[in-house]
Design a protein around this motif. Structure first.
Motif, PDB file in Angstrom:
ATOM      1  N   GLY B  70     -85.183  23.650 -23.294  1.00 16.99           N
ATOM      2  CA  GLY B  70     -86.145  24.625 -23.883  1.00 16.99           C
ATOM      3  C   GLY B  70     -85.649  25.801 -23.934  1.00 16.99           C
ATOM      4  O   GLY B  70     -86.176  26.558 -25.107  1.00 16.99           O
ATOM      5  N   GLU B  71     -84.787  26.233 -23.451  1.00 13.67           N
ATOM      6  CA  GLU B  71     -84.409  27.734 -23.642  1.00 13.67           C
ATOM      7  C   GLU B  71     -83.335  27.872 -24.450  1.00 13.67           C
ATOM      8  O   GLU B  71     -82.416  26.981 -24.785  1.00 13.67           O
ATOM      9  CB  GLU B  71     -84.108  28.459 -22.332  1.00 13.67           C
ATOM     10  CG  GLU B  71     -82.754  28.193 -21.708  1.00 13.67           C
ATOM     11  CD  GLU B  71     -82.360  28.793 -20.477  1.00 13.67           C
ATOM     12  OE1 GLU B  71     -83.416  29.887 -19.938  1.00 13.67           O
ATOM     13  OE2 GLU B  71     -81.436  28.709 -19.801  1.00 13.67           O
ATOM     14  N   THR B  72     -82.887  29.141 -24.931  1.00 15.54           N
ATOM     15  CA  THR B  72     -81.771  29.540 -25.352  1.00 15.54           C
ATOM     16  C   THR B  72     -80.945  30.233 -24.698  1.00 15.54           C
ATOM     17  O   THR B  72     -81.473  31.279 -24.330  1.00 15.54           O
ATOM     18  CB  THR B  72     -81.994  30.240 -26.582  1.00 15.54           C
ATOM     19  OG1 THR B  72     -82.846  29.075 -27.944  1.00 15.54           O
ATOM     20  CG2 THR B  72     -80.690  30.531 -27.674  1.00 15.54           C
ATOM     21  N   LEU B  73     -79.592  29.843 -24.387  1.00 16.09           N
ATOM     22  CA  LEU B  73     -78.800  30.741 -23.528  1.00 16.09           C
ATOM     23  C   LEU B  73     -77.764  31.521 -24.572  1.00 16.09           C
ATOM     24  O   LEU B  73     -77.316  30.520 -25.478  1.00 16.09           O
ATOM     25  CB  LEU B  73     -78.098  29.892 -22.655  1.00 16.09           C
ATOM     26  CG  LEU B  73     -76.783  30.718 -21.952  1.00 16.09           C
ATOM     27  CD1 LEU B  73     -77.599  31.741 -20.932  1.00 16.09           C
ATOM     28  CD2 LEU B  73     -75.941  29.671 -21.062  1.00 16.09           C
ATOM     29  N   GLY B  74     -77.742  32.648 -24.624  1.00 18.76           N
ATOM     30  CA  GLY B  74     -76.832  33.288 -25.532  1.00 18.76           C
ATOM     31  C   GLY B  74     -75.392  33.531 -24.962  1.00 18.76           C
ATOM     32  O   GLY B  74     -75.461  33.782 -23.711  1.00 18.76           O
ATOM     33  N   ILE B  75     -74.351  33.181 -25.728  1.00 17.10           N
ATOM     34  CA  ILE B  75     -73.124  33.635 -25.021  1.00 17.10           C
ATOM     35  C   ILE B  75     -72.264  34.823 -26.077  1.00 17.10           C
ATOM     36  O   ILE B  75     -72.454  34.789 -27.230  1.00 17.10           O
ATOM     37  CB  ILE B  75     -71.985  32.450 -25.202  1.00 17.10           C
ATOM     38  CG1 ILE B  75     -72.973  31.244 -24.515  1.00 17.10           C
ATOM     39  CG2 ILE B  75     -70.807  32.660 -24.484  1.00 17.10           C
ATOM     40  CD1 ILE B  75     -72.753  31.188 -23.144  1.00 17.10           C
ATOM     41  N   ILE B  76     -72.006  35.917 -25.278  1.00 18.08           N
ATOM     42  CA  ILE B  76     -71.642  36.885 -26.057  1.00 18.08           C
ATOM     43  C   ILE B  76     -70.250  37.446 -25.556  1.00 18.08           C
ATOM     44  O   ILE B  76     -69.851  37.498 -24.236  1.00 18.08           O
ATOM     45  CB  ILE B  76     -72.592  38.087 -26.009  1.00 18.08           C
ATOM     46  CG1 ILE B  76     -71.797  39.282 -27.068  1.00 18.08           C
ATOM     47  CG2 ILE B  76     -72.776  38.669 -24.835  1.00 18.08           C
ATOM     48  CD1 ILE B  76     -73.157  40.040 -27.986  1.00 18.08           C
ATOM     49  N   GLY B  77     -69.440  37.961 -26.412  1.00 19.14           N
ATOM     50  CA  GLY B  77     -68.073  38.390 -25.956  1.00 19.14           C
ATOM     51  C   GLY B  77     -67.182  38.644 -27.296  1.00 19.14           C
ATOM     52  O   GLY B  77     -67.361  38.141 -28.205  1.00 19.14           O
ATOM     53  N   GLU B  78     -66.101  39.507 -26.975  1.00 17.87           N
ATOM     54  CA  GLU B  78     -65.345  39.435 -28.281  1.00 17.87           C
ATOM     55  C   GLU B  78     -64.669  38.219 -28.595  1.00 17.87           C
ATOM     56  O   GLU B  78     -64.352  37.522 -27.839  1.00 17.87           O
ATOM     57  CB  GLU B  78     -63.995  40.755 -27.950  1.00 17.87           C
ATOM     58  CG  GLU B  78     -64.826  41.935 -27.554  1.00 17.87           C
ATOM     59  CD  GLU B  78     -63.862  43.028 -27.004  1.00 17.87           C
ATOM     60  OE1 GLU B  78     -63.216  43.993 -27.856  1.00 17.87           O
ATOM     61  OE2 GLU B  78     -63.673  43.072 -25.828  1.00 17.87           O
ATOM     62  N   SER B  79     -64.039  38.560 -29.738  1.00 17.58           N
ATOM     63  CA  SER B  79     -63.235  37.122 -30.189  1.00 17.58           C
ATOM     64  C   SER B  79     -61.980  36.894 -29.270  1.00 17.58           C
ATOM     65  O   SER B  79     -61.534  37.777 -29.066  1.00 17.58           O
ATOM     66  CB  SER B  79     -62.977  37.249 -31.862  1.00 17.58           C
ATOM     67  OG  SER B  79     -62.276  38.522 -31.891  1.00 17.58           O
ATOM     68  N   GLY B  80     -61.748  35.393 -29.100  1.00 19.19           N
ATOM     69  CA  GLY B  80     -60.786  35.133 -28.380  1.00 19.19           C
ATOM     70  C   GLY B  80     -61.255  35.094 -26.850  1.00 19.19           C
ATOM     71  O   GLY B  80     -60.342  34.783 -25.942  1.00 19.19           O
ATOM     72  N   CYS B  81     -62.300  35.556 -26.307  1.00 18.14           N
ATOM     73  CA  CYS B  81     -62.766  35.509 -25.130  1.00 18.14           C
ATOM     74  C   CYS B  81     -63.091  34.000 -24.561  1.00 18.14           C
ATOM     75  O   CYS B  81     -63.300  33.828 -23.192  1.00 18.14           O
ATOM     76  CB  CYS B  81     -63.911  36.410 -24.849  1.00 18.14           C
ATOM     77  SG  CYS B  81     -65.523  35.976 -25.215  1.00 18.14           S
ATOM     78  N   GLY B  82     -63.220  33.229 -25.546  1.00 13.64           N
ATOM     79  CA  GLY B  82     -63.355  31.677 -25.053  1.00 13.64           C
ATOM     80  C   GLY B  82     -64.815  30.929 -25.320  1.00 13.64           C
ATOM     81  O   GLY B  82     -65.162  30.003 -24.688  1.00 13.64           O
ATOM     82  N   LYS B  83     -65.613  31.628 -26.383  1.00 15.39           N
ATOM     83  CA  LYS B  83     -66.876  31.193 -26.250  1.00 15.39           C
ATOM     84  C   LYS B  83     -66.885  29.880 -27.015  1.00 15.39           C
ATOM     85  O   LYS B  83     -67.486  28.886 -26.557  1.00 15.39           O
ATOM     86  CB  LYS B  83     -67.495  32.119 -27.120  1.00 15.39           C
ATOM     87  CG  LYS B  83     -67.486  33.708 -26.762  1.00 15.39           C
ATOM     88  CD  LYS B  83     -68.517  34.614 -27.590  1.00 15.39           C
ATOM     89  CE  LYS B  83     -67.944  34.874 -29.211  1.00 15.39           C
ATOM     90  NZ  LYS B  83     -66.333  35.460 -29.043  1.00 15.39           N
ATOM     91  N   SER B  84     -65.989  29.732 -28.074  1.00 10.72           N
ATOM     92  CA  SER B  84     -65.889  28.445 -28.742  1.00 10.72           C
ATOM     93  C   SER B  84     -65.342  27.367 -27.787  1.00 10.72           C
ATOM     94  O   SER B  84     -65.684  26.246 -27.846  1.00 10.72           O
ATOM     95  CB  SER B  84     -65.117  28.625 -30.118  1.00 10.72           C
ATOM     96  OG  SER B  84     -65.788  29.453 -30.952  1.00 10.72           O
ATOM     97  N   THR B  85     -64.096  27.871 -27.017  1.00 10.37           N
ATOM     98  CA  THR B  85     -63.723  26.638 -26.265  1.00 10.37           C
ATOM     99  C   THR B  85     -64.493  26.146 -25.327  1.00 10.37           C
ATOM    100  O   THR B  85     -64.782  24.996 -24.968  1.00 10.37           O
ATOM    101  CB  THR B  85     -62.602  27.361 -25.589  1.00 10.37           C
ATOM    102  OG1 THR B  85     -61.648  27.842 -26.541  1.00 10.37           O
ATOM    103  CG2 THR B  85     -61.832  26.454 -24.424  1.00 10.37           C
ATOM    104  N   MET B 257     -69.190  36.983 -21.758  1.00 10.66           N
ATOM    105  CA  MET B 257     -67.836  36.457 -21.190  1.00 10.66           C
ATOM    106  C   MET B 257     -66.829  37.494 -21.514  1.00 10.66           C
ATOM    107  O   MET B 257     -66.891  38.290 -22.513  1.00 10.66           O
ATOM    108  CB  MET B 257     -67.303  35.327 -22.293  1.00 10.66           C
ATOM    109  CG  MET B 257     -68.391  33.937 -21.860  1.00 10.66           C
ATOM    110  SD  MET B 257     -67.659  32.527 -22.552  1.00 10.66           S
ATOM    111  CE  MET B 257     -66.010  32.200 -21.873  1.00 10.66           C
ATOM    112  N   TYR B 258     -65.735  37.286 -20.695  1.00 10.74           N
ATOM    113  CA  TYR B 258     -64.594  38.536 -20.855  1.00 10.74           C
ATOM    114  C   TYR B 258     -63.505  37.432 -20.593  1.00 10.74           C
ATOM    115  O   TYR B 258     -63.489  37.014 -19.374  1.00 10.74           O
ATOM    116  CB  TYR B 258     -64.644  39.729 -20.341  1.00 10.74           C
ATOM    117  CG  TYR B 258     -63.477  40.580 -20.664  1.00 10.74           C
ATOM    118  CD1 TYR B 258     -63.608  41.459 -21.709  1.00 10.74           C
ATOM    119  CD2 TYR B 258     -62.282  40.941 -19.687  1.00 10.74           C
ATOM    120  CE1 TYR B 258     -62.704  42.131 -21.891  1.00 10.74           C
ATOM    121  CE2 TYR B 258     -61.458  41.690 -20.140  1.00 10.74           C
ATOM    122  CZ  TYR B 258     -61.408  42.528 -21.202  1.00 10.74           C
ATOM    123  OH  TYR B 258     -60.715  43.402 -21.692  1.00 10.74           O
TER     124      TYR B 258
END
Ligand SMILES: Nc1ncnc2c1ncn2[C@@H]1O[C@H](COP(=O)(O)OP(=O)(O)O)[C@@H](O)[C@H]1O
Ligand SMILES: Nc1ncnc2c1ncn2[C@@H]1O[C@H](COP(=O)(O)OP(=O)(O)O)[C@@H](O)[C@H]1O
Ligand SMILES: [Mg+2]
Ligand SMILES: [Mg+2]
Lengths: 346, 360
Positions: B70-85, B257-258
């Motif tokens: 039920g929660e939303t976890l946000g993932i933030i970081g610059e492009s290329g830091c691995g969010k999509s992966t 993420m970094y």
């Protein structure tokens, strides 16, 4: 069609100097298979010496085409239908291609939104800067001394925009640089001849915020040092809030609001500006609900004379069908809405 | 190899320990432990051209986090830091290199093809680019029906009815079902992407920058739509964005993420009010402020994100960190969490209080 001449709100402010650039009732169109796209329909705006003017609006609102018209870069199937583009009093629409070329780069320079496609992939960045210098810098000595001096200036420009070891990187190709570095290189090329007016078209849209902050600070820093005027085209009102003295809000090929940035953001006069502001999540107040603007931008083909925001406007009235010119809306301000001036001042 | 393990899970322990009498938190729906995804870049075209040895892209490098139902976890970081992966490795769209992903009690990295297929129904993804992610030759109806067919859930009229119901759920009309993706605006295409992800009635959705390609007014429409659907359907989101204001708006908790690692996690409001990792501080200070321009004291990061092919030793942020010390160049900092589960991995942080030693 009515001519929509922007009242000169800035003269009311008193002792403003003459604008560097004055666009008057500019109309630019494109012929397409669906009909004639009126990308810019009656845009008027001024850029004053030393100021940073923000031009904001969603994609397709005519920001890039407006300034491509200023630069004389609108190519077939597009053409400038009408209007004046006064650069220090000279009407650029009347200049020959040769005269325009002489002006571009030297007096007015523009950086393009997409640095990777705007830069020539087959030339090193050094060659691209040298090309501009050779075309425009008339104070360069001839021959070898000139080449050495041009090279020195190219290194200086790369250094100015914060490229590490500029002398080495002069010999590299655009694809060897990161997105942020490529924007810097475009800025270096644009600045090579120290223009009076820099038009930066979405210089940071493709960049991360950390890099965006670096690039915008660079532009601000160079503006202060070289005393040039900057037009900052963006879709981000936050960027405008941080960097621009004045703002022009565009919607569907028209200017809908203009004024000092702080005043426009704290008390928008046009429902579109209001809608944009309400759409943005604010770090300062996350409990503040965001309210989207309903619907979407109209197609710019065969538009009736009515207000272009009418289909999405929460405040529309039957009178909005007649269309409207810019109206004065306070000191240095104007907006294209029939509600302006009718509201009781609170 | 030393993976820095960052642990949102500390929240759970910490919250129980403080026993403030709050209602029990909902159960963990998804847990990753030391999740790693390395790409061998030599296999790609670029790798074959350069043929460089050791070109391992350390895209996700030991990520441990929990997402509660039920929660939303946000993932933030610059492009290329691995969010999509990270999002793709969780769904096994890209097979994880190592580590564990437990979804509703089941270790999914070990599932065979058929059980994984079943699991996929419960875990979906919405992509950033509504243009690239929809087949241009299929009508909207075909696009929506495809997953139902693939999973053997419905066909014929039942599938068409489901598509019609879903298209209205996302604010489009049944008349749109016969059209092709190119006949829609960006915002409408993203609505189609949302409908496609939700038609299988999943419990968990990775939203991979679903609004990043959209204009602000349209972005707000999609954020609102996702919030409404979440409420109505009881969804759990992992919401990826590079816009910290969007994350602030949508996420209950956030992981920063970094270079393939989580450097800070906690309740979003705590992270925004009191960012502890210098990277989070820099991200926050770089975000343009609409109503308080220039307020955030600018923390200047120099240079770009280092290459994940060749990440720096010690703390990976040390090459850009304004507070970097000797130890940062050698030793990776351990994550430190406070009682509220606000965690950061930085040598400046005092282990006793979990507070940063006032990096000026
Ligand atoms: N070469 C072209 N051919 C046809 N239409 C064009 C062309 N260039 C721009 N347009 C149209 O002009 C309008 C304004 O575009 P543009 O100035 O690029 O918007 P902005 O920069 O504000 O995003 C859009 O509707 C766009 O589709
Ligand atoms: N299929 C792939 N093959 C090789 N490298 C990849 C692949 N996908 C992503 N990467 C690399 O992994 C790193 C993380 O990428 P990504 O997860 O897309 O980051 P983000 O979504 O945060 O922008 C980047 O360096 C990227 O170039
Ligand atoms: Mg543009
Ligand atoms: Mg991504």
């Amino acid at each position: 069609m009515t001519t929509t001449t922007l009242p000169r709100p800035d003269t009311a402010a008193g002792d403003r100097p003459e604008p560097v650039l004055s666009v008057r009732d500019l109309r630019t169109a494109f012929k397409t298979s669906h009909g004639i796209v009126r990308a810019v329909s009656g845009v008027s705006l001024d850029v004053y010496p030393g100021e940073c003017l923000g031009v904001v609006g969603e994609s397709g609102s005519g920001k890039s085409v407006t300034f491509a018209s200023v630069m004389g870069l609108v190519k077939k199937p597009g053409w400038v239908e009408d209007g004046e583009i006064l650069y220090r009093g000279r009407d650029l629409t009347r200049l020959s291609d040769r005269e325009l070329r002489a002006l571009r780069g030297k007096d007015i320079a523009m950086t393009m939104q997409d640095a990777l496609t705007a830069l020539n992939p087959a030339l090193t960045v050094g060659e691209q800067i040298l090309e501009v210098l050779r075309a425009h810098a008339d104070d360069l000595p001839r021959g070898r001394a000139g080449r050495a001096e041009a090279r020195r200036r190219a290194v200086e420009m790369l250094d100015l925009v914060g490229i590490p070891s500029p002398a080495d990187r002069l010999n590299e190709y655009p694809h060897q640089f990161s997105g942020g570095m490529r924007q810097r290189i475009m800025i270096a090329i644009a600045l090579a001849c120290r223009p009076r007016l820099l038009i930066a078209d979405e210089p940071t849209t493709a960049l991360d915020v950390t890099i965006q902050a670096q690039v915008l600070e660079l532009i601000a820093d160079i503006r202060a040092r070289l005393g040039m005027s900057v037009v900052l085209i963006t879709h981000d009102l936050g960027v405008v809030a941080e960097h621009c003295d004045r703002v022009v809000v565009m919607y569907a090929g028209q200017v809908v609001e203009t004024g000092p940035t702080r005043a426009v953001i704290s008390d928008p006069k046009h429902p579109y500006t209001q809608g944009l502001l309400d759409s943005i999540p604010r770090l300062s107040d996350l409990s503040h609900p965001i309210r989207p603007i309903q619907g979407q931008v109209p197609e710019l083909i065969d538009l009736p004379p009515e207000c272009r925001f009418i289909g999405r406007c929460p405040k529309r009235t039957p009178d909005c069908r007649t269309g409207i010119d810019m109206r004065p809306a306070g000191p240095g301000r104007a907006a294209r809405c029939i509600l302006v001036g009718e509201e009781t001042e609170a | 190899m030393t993976h820095m393990t960052t642990d949102i899970r500390r929240d759970a322990a910490a919250t129980t320990a403080t026993a403030t009498g709050r209602a029990a938190e909902p159960p963990v729906l998804l847990r990753t432990t030391d999740l790693v995804k390395h790409y061998d870049s030599r296999r790609g075209l670029w790798g074959r051209i350069t043929g460089r040895p050791g070109s391992l892209v350390r895209a996700v490098n030991g990520v441990s986090l929990d997402i509660r139902r039920g929660e939303t976890l946000g993932i933030i970081g610059e492009s290329g830091c691995g969010k999509s992966t990270l999002g793709r490795a969780i769904l096994r769209l890209h097979e994880p290199t190592s580590g564990s992903v437990v979804f509703d009690g089941a270790e999914i990295t070990e599932l065979g093809r058929d059980p994984m297929m079943k699991m996929r129904r419960r875990m979906q993804i919405i992509f950033q680019d509504p243009y690239a992610s929809l087949n241009p030759r299929k009508t909207v109806e075909d696009i929506l029906i495809m997953p139902l067919k693939l999973h053997g859930l419905a066909k014929g009229k039942a599938a068409r009815d489901a598509a019609a119901a879903m298209i209205e759920n996302v604010g489009l009309k049944t008349a749109h079902l016969d059209r092709f993706p190119h006949q829609f605006s960006g915002g409408q295409r993203q609505r189609i992407g949302v409908a496609r992800a939700l038609i299988l009635n999943p419990e968990f959705v990775v939203c991979d920058e679903p609004v990043s390609a959209l204009d602000v007014s349209i972005q707000a429409q999609i954020i609102q739509l996702l919030a409404e659907l979440k409420r109505e359907l009881g969804l759990t989101y992992m919401f990826i964005s590079h816009d910290i204001a969007v994350i602030g708006y949508v996420a209950d908790r956030t992981a920063v993420m970094y270079l393939g690692e989580v450097v800070e996690t906690g309740r979003t409001r705590d992270i925004l009010a009191e960012p502890r990792h210098p990277y989070t501080q820099a991200l926050l200070s770089a975000a343009p402020r609409l109503d308080e321009p220039g307020k955030a004291a600018r923390i200047k990061l120099t240079g770009d994100l280092p290459s994940p092919l060749n990440p720096p030793p010690g703390c990976k942020f040390h090459t850009r960190c304004p507070h970097a010390m000797d130890v940062c160049r050698k030793v990776a900092p351990a994550p430190v969490a406070d009682a509220q589960g606000h965690m950061a991995a930085c040598h400046l942080i005092d282990g006793a209080s979990g507070k940063a030693e006032a990096p000026a």
